[in-house]
Design a protein around this motif. Sequence first.
Motif, PDB file in Angstrom:
ATOM      1  N   MET A   1     -65.262  23.737  44.858  1.00  0.00           N
ATOM      2  CA  MET A   1     -64.433  22.844  44.047  1.00  0.00           C
ATOM      3  C   MET A   1     -62.966  23.252  44.030  1.00  0.00           C
ATOM      4  SD  MET A   1     -66.189  20.324  42.812  1.00  0.00           S
ATOM      5  CE  MET A   1     -65.232  19.717  41.432  1.00  0.00           C
ATOM      6  N   GLU A   2     -62.685  24.497  44.410  1.00  0.00           N
ATOM      7  CA  GLU A   2     -61.293  24.964  44.387  1.00  0.00           C
ATOM      8  C   GLU A   2     -60.474  24.453  45.565  1.00  0.00           C
ATOM      9  OE1 GLU A   2     -63.729  28.499  46.047  1.00  0.00           O
ATOM     10  OE2 GLU A   2     -64.003  26.696  44.838  1.00  0.00           O
ATOM     11  N   PHE A   3     -61.123  23.908  46.589  1.00  0.00           N
ATOM     12  CA  PHE A   3     -60.393  23.484  47.784  1.00  0.00           C
ATOM     13  C   PHE A   3     -59.951  22.031  47.646  1.00  0.00           C
ATOM     14  CE2 PHE A   3     -62.961  27.037  49.466  1.00  0.00           C
ATOM     15  CZ  PHE A   3     -61.901  27.848  49.867  1.00  0.00           C
ATOM     16  N   THR A   4     -58.767  21.841  47.103  1.00  0.00           N
ATOM     17  CA  THR A   4     -58.173  20.520  46.922  1.00  0.00           C
ATOM     18  C   THR A   4     -56.902  20.456  47.746  1.00  0.00           C
ATOM     19  OG1 THR A   4     -57.023  21.305  44.941  1.00  0.00           O
ATOM     20  CG2 THR A   4     -59.137  20.204  44.614  1.00  0.00           C
ATOM     21  N   GLN A   5     -56.833  19.490  48.629  1.00  0.00           N
ATOM     22  CA  GLN A   5     -55.713  19.439  49.570  1.00  0.00           C
ATOM     23  C   GLN A   5     -54.581  18.535  49.090  1.00  0.00           C
ATOM     24  OE1 GLN A   5     -55.696  17.124  53.342  1.00  0.00           O
ATOM     25  NE2 GLN A   5     -55.729  19.127  54.310  1.00  0.00           N
ATOM     26  N   PHE A   6     -53.366  18.982  49.355  1.00  0.00           N
ATOM     27  CA  PHE A   6     -52.182  18.183  49.063  1.00  0.00           C
ATOM     28  C   PHE A   6     -51.546  17.712  50.368  1.00  0.00           C
ATOM     29  CE2 PHE A   6     -52.893  20.257  45.144  1.00  0.00           C
ATOM     30  CZ  PHE A   6     -52.276  19.494  44.158  1.00  0.00           C
ATOM     31  N   GLN A  17     -46.525   5.817  37.907  1.00  0.00           N
ATOM     32  CA  GLN A  17     -47.889   5.724  37.412  1.00  0.00           C
ATOM     33  C   GLN A  17     -48.858   5.160  38.451  1.00  0.00           C
ATOM     34  OE1 GLN A  17     -48.588   7.105  34.494  1.00  0.00           O
ATOM     35  NE2 GLN A  17     -46.419   7.627  34.381  1.00  0.00           N
ATOM     36  N   THR A  18     -48.405   4.970  39.678  1.00  0.00           N
ATOM     37  CA  THR A  18     -49.267   4.452  40.727  1.00  0.00           C
ATOM     38  C   THR A  18     -49.416   5.496  41.830  1.00  0.00           C
ATOM     39  OG1 THR A  18     -47.380   3.450  41.874  1.00  0.00           O
ATOM     40  CG2 THR A  18     -48.524   2.085  40.262  1.00  0.00           C
ATOM     41  N   ARG A  19     -50.331   5.247  42.745  1.00  0.00           N
ATOM     42  CA  ARG A  19     -50.506   6.159  43.877  1.00  0.00           C
ATOM     43  C   ARG A  19     -49.255   6.131  44.742  1.00  0.00           C
ATOM     44  NH1 ARG A  19     -56.196   5.198  46.758  1.00  0.00           N
ATOM     45  NH2 ARG A  19     -55.411   7.008  47.897  1.00  0.00           N
ATOM     46  N   VAL A 103     -39.180  13.288  48.984  1.00  0.00           N
ATOM     47  CA  VAL A 103     -40.614  13.515  49.147  1.00  0.00           C
ATOM     48  C   VAL A 103     -41.081  14.676  48.281  1.00  0.00           C
ATOM     49  CG1 VAL A 103     -40.758  12.569  51.480  1.00  0.00           C
ATOM     50  CG2 VAL A 103     -40.220  14.999  51.168  1.00  0.00           C
ATOM     51  N   LYS A 104     -42.371  14.679  48.000  1.00  0.00           N
ATOM     52  CA  LYS A 104     -43.019  15.777  47.294  1.00  0.00           C
ATOM     53  C   LYS A 104     -44.491  15.762  47.665  1.00  0.00           C
ATOM     54  CE  LYS A 104     -43.957  15.559  42.957  1.00  0.00           C
ATOM     55  NZ  LYS A 104     -43.889  15.436  41.476  1.00  0.00           N
ATOM     56  N   PRO A 105     -45.175  16.906  47.604  1.00  0.00           N
ATOM     57  CA  PRO A 105     -46.609  16.915  47.908  1.00  0.00           C
ATOM     58  C   PRO A 105     -47.392  16.094  46.888  1.00  0.00           C
ATOM     59  CG  PRO A 105     -45.675  19.130  48.031  1.00  0.00           C
ATOM     60  CD  PRO A 105     -44.638  18.268  47.388  1.00  0.00           C
ATOM     61  N   ALA A 106     -48.505  15.520  47.323  1.00  0.00           N
ATOM     62  CA  ALA A 106     -49.363  14.735  46.448  1.00  0.00           C
ATOM     63  C   ALA A 106     -50.821  15.077  46.729  1.00  0.00           C
ATOM     64  CB  ALA A 106     -49.129  13.240  46.660  1.00  0.00           C
ATOM     65  N   GLU A 194     -51.334  19.673  37.847  1.00  0.00           N
ATOM     66  CA  GLU A 194     -50.307  19.914  38.860  1.00  0.00           C
ATOM     67  C   GLU A 194     -49.606  21.245  38.631  1.00  0.00           C
ATOM     68  OE1 GLU A 194     -46.396  17.705  40.843  1.00  0.00           O
ATOM     69  OE2 GLU A 194     -47.597  16.691  39.333  1.00  0.00           O
ATOM     70  N   GLU A 195     -49.369  21.580  37.371  1.00  0.00           N
ATOM     71  CA  GLU A 195     -48.648  22.816  37.051  1.00  0.00           C
ATOM     72  C   GLU A 195     -49.516  24.062  37.262  1.00  0.00           C
ATOM     73  OE1 GLU A 195     -47.463  22.306  33.034  1.00  0.00           O
ATOM     74  OE2 GLU A 195     -46.106  20.633  33.453  1.00  0.00           O
TER      75      GLU A 195
END
Length: 267
Positions: A1-6, A17-19, A103-106, A194-195
Amino acid sequence: MEFTQFHPTSLAAGPTQTRRPLISEAVRGAGAPLVLENGERFTKELAPRDVVSRAIAAQLKAGHQVYLDGRHFKGRPFSARFPAITKACHAAGLDPDTQRLPVKPAMHYHMGGIAVDHHGRSSLPGLWANGEVACTGLHGANRLASNSLLEALVCGKWIAEDIDAHSTPFIPLSAPTPRVPFLSPTWTLNDLMEEQAGILRHEDGLRALLEKALPLARHYGPALTASFIAWAALHRTESRGSHWREDAPTSRSPQRQSWTLVDLPSA
């Protein structure tokens, strides 16, 4: 569960407030550099996603602005090369032919949480899992579009054949438990994730996240997911692929960890 990709380069403009639209790696592959507000380049644009995401996150954390500059392509302009991305930029009020794109990571994809066997079966009878939701080892710790596509095709075929070979017994469902009224906290779970559990992680932040999310986990689905991710990230004291611990930056022997709700400390 810790592997979340940006994804490294989402468009940091338009409605919040949107994708966010993603600016494809193809743009960087075509020669668009990543630059700071003063035009300085700071990373290798074609490095793996986790490396580029961390480089951008570090610059944003330091107070800089990060841009993708596609104004100087040789031959065809940005709008001719990437019409779909251009349309998304126009919707956000930007012209990629004449302006740098902020740009910024998402948050992009997960690398699997449900443990399955070689038939795609989970431990719950009648539940098969495939792709980003499944923990097969085929993704590794850093998802790529190519290996996820191959997993979907190959494992999808195996799973379909296995489902066809099984007759799952009917299991009557009991009446749903009345939902407990949920009062939204004063803090925002998205911002907290995110933080504290985003691209750059640290033990102190993960514990702070758990302290806030865990008491809500039994009544609020997003808080349950956040608790699983934070708990797993807290216990993987190494950095590997998309999981990066600032307080444990080196990798050690590969390992797979499994967590269930009973493993989480009671709120």
